[in-house]
Design a protein around this motif. Structure first.
Motif, PDB file in Angstrom:
ATOM      1  N   LEU A  27      40.005  30.876  34.806  1.00 42.11           N
ATOM      2  CA  LEU A  27      40.185  31.560  36.087  1.00 42.11           C
ATOM      3  C   LEU A  27      40.170  30.496  37.177  1.00 42.11           C
ATOM      4  CD1 LEU A  27      37.648  34.451  35.431  1.00 42.11           C
ATOM      5  CD2 LEU A  27      40.128  34.454  35.022  1.00 42.11           C
ATOM      6  N   ILE A  28      41.193  30.529  38.012  1.00 44.90           N
ATOM      7  CA  ILE A  28      41.367  29.491  39.021  1.00 44.90           C
ATOM      8  C   ILE A  28      41.707  30.140  40.359  1.00 44.90           C
ATOM      9  CG2 ILE A  28      43.807  29.151  38.415  1.00 44.90           C
ATOM     10  CD1 ILE A  28      43.313  26.110  38.859  1.00 44.90           C
ATOM     11  N   GLN A  29      41.326  29.506  41.438  1.00 46.51           N
ATOM     12  CA  GLN A  29      41.535  30.006  42.798  1.00 46.51           C
ATOM     13  C   GLN A  29      40.931  31.407  42.906  1.00 46.51           C
ATOM     14  OE1 GLN A  29      45.758  29.436  43.304  1.00 46.51           O
ATOM     15  NE2 GLN A  29      45.556  27.225  43.386  1.00 46.51           N
ATOM     16  N   ASP A  30      41.669  32.409  43.409  1.00 46.00           N
ATOM     17  CA  ASP A  30      41.099  33.752  43.529  1.00 46.00           C
ATOM     18  C   ASP A  30      40.940  34.454  42.185  1.00 46.00           C
ATOM     19  OD1 ASP A  30      40.629  33.736  46.249  1.00 46.00           O
ATOM     20  OD2 ASP A  30      42.515  34.703  46.773  1.00 46.00           O
ATOM     21  N   GLY A  31      41.411  33.841  41.126  1.00 45.75           N
ATOM     22  CA  GLY A  31      41.185  34.388  39.790  1.00 45.75           C
ATOM     23  C   GLY A  31      39.704  34.446  39.434  1.00 45.75           C
ATOM     24  N   VAL A  32      38.882  33.610  40.085  1.00 38.06           N
ATOM     25  CA  VAL A  32      37.443  33.619  39.808  1.00 38.06           C
ATOM     26  C   VAL A  32      36.786  34.916  40.273  1.00 38.06           C
ATOM     27  CG1 VAL A  32      37.268  31.097  39.854  1.00 38.06           C
ATOM     28  CG2 VAL A  32      36.769  32.395  41.935  1.00 38.06           C
ATOM     29  N   LEU A  33      37.488  35.703  41.071  1.00 36.40           N
ATOM     30  CA  LEU A  33      36.963  36.995  41.518  1.00 36.40           C
ATOM     31  C   LEU A  33      37.068  38.055  40.426  1.00 36.40           C
ATOM     32  CD1 LEU A  33      38.630  36.998  45.051  1.00 36.40           C
ATOM     33  CD2 LEU A  33      36.222  36.548  44.530  1.00 36.40           C
ATOM     34  N   LEU A  34      37.813  37.759  39.374  1.00 36.12           N
ATOM     35  CA  LEU A  34      38.025  38.704  38.279  1.00 36.12           C
ATOM     36  C   LEU A  34      36.851  38.687  37.309  1.00 36.12           C
ATOM     37  CD1 LEU A  34      41.705  37.655  37.536  1.00 36.12           C
ATOM     38  CD2 LEU A  34      40.966  39.663  38.842  1.00 36.12           C
ATOM     39  N   ASP A  35      36.704  39.786  36.578  1.00 34.12           N
ATOM     40  CA  ASP A  35      35.685  39.884  35.540  1.00 34.12           C
ATOM     41  C   ASP A  35      36.359  40.409  34.275  1.00 34.12           C
ATOM     42  OD1 ASP A  35      33.373  40.039  34.073  1.00 34.12           O
ATOM     43  OD2 ASP A  35      32.506  41.685  35.221  1.00 34.12           O
ATOM     44  N   PRO A  36      37.205  39.571  33.645  1.00 39.76           N
ATOM     45  CA  PRO A  36      37.966  40.054  32.495  1.00 39.76           C
ATOM     46  C   PRO A  36      37.085  40.318  31.286  1.00 39.76           C
ATOM     47  CG  PRO A  36      38.291  37.708  32.761  1.00 39.76           C
ATOM     48  CD  PRO A  36      37.466  38.172  33.928  1.00 39.76           C
ATOM     49  N   ASP A  37      37.437  41.351  30.554  1.00 41.93           N
ATOM     50  CA  ASP A  37      36.722  41.712  29.333  1.00 41.93           C
ATOM     51  C   ASP A  37      37.588  41.310  28.151  1.00 41.93           C
ATOM     52  OD1 ASP A  37      34.908  42.783  27.559  1.00 41.93           O
ATOM     53  OD2 ASP A  37      35.631  44.833  27.793  1.00 41.93           O
ATOM     54  N   LEU A  38      37.509  40.039  27.770  1.00 43.35           N
ATOM     55  CA  LEU A  38      38.329  39.496  26.688  1.00 43.35           C
ATOM     56  C   LEU A  38      37.444  38.919  25.596  1.00 43.35           C
ATOM     57  CD1 LEU A  38      40.876  37.436  28.827  1.00 43.35           C
ATOM     58  CD2 LEU A  38      41.285  39.650  27.760  1.00 43.35           C
ATOM     59  N   ASP A  39      37.991  38.859  24.389  1.00 44.48           N
ATOM     60  CA  ASP A  39      37.302  38.192  23.293  1.00 44.48           C
ATOM     61  C   ASP A  39      37.500  36.680  23.357  1.00 44.48           C
ATOM     62  OD1 ASP A  39      36.259  40.515  22.208  1.00 44.48           O
ATOM     63  OD2 ASP A  39      38.007  40.869  20.953  1.00 44.48           O
ATOM     64  N   ALA A  40      38.437  36.228  24.155  1.00 46.97           N
ATOM     65  CA  ALA A  40      38.751  34.800  24.282  1.00 46.97           C
ATOM     66  C   ALA A  40      37.690  34.099  25.128  1.00 46.97           C
ATOM     67  CB  ALA A  40      40.116  34.626  24.933  1.00 46.97           C
ATOM     68  N   PRO A  41      37.437  32.812  24.840  1.00 49.86           N
ATOM     69  CA  PRO A  41      36.561  32.045  25.724  1.00 49.86           C
ATOM     70  C   PRO A  41      37.128  32.076  27.147  1.00 49.86           C
ATOM     71  CG  PRO A  41      37.132  30.768  23.764  1.00 49.86           C
ATOM     72  CD  PRO A  41      37.970  32.006  23.747  1.00 49.86           C
ATOM     73  N   THR A  42      36.262  32.328  28.118  1.00 50.80           N
ATOM     74  CA  THR A  42      36.700  32.451  29.502  1.00 50.80           C
ATOM     75  C   THR A  42      35.916  31.474  30.366  1.00 50.80           C
ATOM     76  OG1 THR A  42      37.202  34.781  29.136  1.00 50.80           O
ATOM     77  CG2 THR A  42      37.043  34.050  31.412  1.00 50.80           C
ATOM     78  N   LEU A  43      36.649  30.675  31.119  1.00 51.25           N
ATOM     79  CA  LEU A  43      36.069  29.673  32.002  1.00 51.25           C
ATOM     80  C   LEU A  43      36.518  29.947  33.427  1.00 51.25           C
ATOM     81  CD1 LEU A  43      37.134  26.620  29.809  1.00 51.25           C
ATOM     82  CD2 LEU A  43      34.916  27.762  29.770  1.00 51.25           C
ATOM     83  N   ALA A  44      35.760  29.449  34.391  1.00 49.19           N
ATOM     84  CA  ALA A  44      36.141  29.550  35.799  1.00 49.19           C
ATOM     85  C   ALA A  44      35.943  28.185  36.438  1.00 49.19           C
ATOM     86  CB  ALA A  44      35.287  30.597  36.511  1.00 49.19           C
ATOM     87  N   VAL A  45      36.835  27.823  37.335  1.00 48.24           N
ATOM     88  CA  VAL A  45      36.733  26.529  38.011  1.00 48.24           C
ATOM     89  C   VAL A  45      35.537  26.563  38.959  1.00 48.24           C
ATOM     90  CG1 VAL A  45      37.889  24.890  39.525  1.00 48.24           C
ATOM     91  CG2 VAL A  45      39.198  26.083  37.761  1.00 48.24           C
ATOM     92  N   GLU A  46      34.611  25.657  38.707  1.00 51.33           N
ATOM     93  CA  GLU A  46      33.333  25.610  39.418  1.00 51.33           C
ATOM     94  C   GLU A  46      33.503  25.566  40.943  1.00 51.33           C
ATOM     95  OE1 GLU A  46      29.580  23.287  38.037  1.00 51.33           O
ATOM     96  OE2 GLU A  46      30.853  21.905  39.185  1.00 51.33           O
ATOM     97  N   ARG A  47      34.376  24.721  41.417  1.00 52.62           N
ATOM     98  CA  ARG A  47      34.563  24.582  42.871  1.00 52.62           C
ATOM     99  C   ARG A  47      35.066  25.882  43.495  1.00 52.62           C
ATOM    100  NH1 ARG A  47      38.573  21.214  46.472  1.00 52.62           N
ATOM    101  NH2 ARG A  47      37.403  21.306  48.395  1.00 52.62           N
ATOM    102  N   ASP A  48      35.972  26.579  42.797  1.00 56.80           N
ATOM    103  CA  ASP A  48      36.487  27.849  43.311  1.00 56.80           C
ATOM    104  C   ASP A  48      35.391  28.914  43.350  1.00 56.80           C
ATOM    105  OD1 ASP A  48      38.994  26.675  43.581  1.00 56.80           O
ATOM    106  OD2 ASP A  48      39.678  27.357  41.616  1.00 56.80           O
ATOM    107  N   VAL A  49      34.511  28.892  42.364  1.00 57.20           N
ATOM    108  CA  VAL A  49      33.375  29.829  42.321  1.00 57.20           C
ATOM    109  C   VAL A  49      32.437  29.550  43.490  1.00 57.20           C
ATOM    110  CG1 VAL A  49      31.335  30.527  41.005  1.00 57.20           C
ATOM    111  CG2 VAL A  49      33.510  30.167  39.826  1.00 57.20           C
ATOM    112  N   GLU A  50      32.099  28.274  43.682  1.00 50.39           N
ATOM    113  CA  GLU A  50      31.182  27.887  44.757  1.00 50.39           C
ATOM    114  C   GLU A  50      31.748  28.219  46.134  1.00 50.39           C
ATOM    115  OE1 GLU A  50      30.497  23.744  44.006  1.00 50.39           O
ATOM    116  OE2 GLU A  50      29.110  24.162  42.350  1.00 50.39           O
ATOM    117  N   MET A  51      33.046  27.964  46.327  1.00 49.55           N
ATOM    118  CA  MET A  51      33.667  28.225  47.633  1.00 49.55           C
ATOM    119  C   MET A  51      33.636  29.711  47.985  1.00 49.55           C
ATOM    120  SD  MET A  51      36.902  25.607  47.713  1.00 49.55           S
ATOM    121  CE  MET A  51      37.398  26.178  49.330  1.00 49.55           C
ATOM    122  N   ARG A  52      33.589  30.560  46.984  1.00 48.67           N
ATOM    123  CA  ARG A  52      33.582  32.002  47.220  1.00 48.67           C
ATOM    124  C   ARG A  52      32.175  32.593  47.130  1.00 48.67           C
ATOM    125  NH1 ARG A  52      38.055  29.923  45.587  1.00 48.67           N
ATOM    126  NH2 ARG A  52      40.065  30.771  46.187  1.00 48.67           N
ATOM    127  N   GLY A  53      31.177  31.748  46.873  1.00 52.28           N
ATOM    128  CA  GLY A  53      29.782  32.185  46.830  1.00 52.28           C
ATOM    129  C   GLY A  53      29.492  33.197  45.738  1.00 52.28           C
TER     130      GLY A  53
END
Length: 81
Positions: A27-53
């Motif tokens: 999940l990148i940029q505003d994708g970090v706002l998502l909460d996908p329910d997947l069986d796949a490993p899911t990562l989020a870009v740390e800086r994008d998460v921090e910028m959005r609190g």
């Protein structure tokens, strides 16, 4: 396959990633706002998460941009950004 997913293209990207047993979702940029329910490993870009609190669910790990670059070198990439 590494799937880069931003919010505007999330529906198509997550549906595509859900059909890939070996897929990794980033999940990148505003994708970090998502909460996908997947069986796949899911990562989020740390800086994008921090910028959005945000606080992410435990099932979503964070990666730095440097780590993301390494993942992109090691995997085939499909972008939904």
């Amino acid at each position: 396959m590494l799937y880069l997913i931003d919010k505007p293209m999330a529906e198509v990207g997550l549906r595509t990633a859900a059909n890939d047993a070996d897929g990794i979702v980033v999940l990148i940029q505003d994708g970090v706002l998502l909460d996908p329910d997947l069986d796949a490993p899911t990562l989020a870009v740390e800086r994008d998460v921090e910028m959005r609190g945000l606080c992410l669910p435990e099932r979503i790990d964070t990666v730095t941009y440097d780590e993301l670059i390494s993942l992109m070198v090691d995997h085939e990439v499909t972008s939904f950004v």
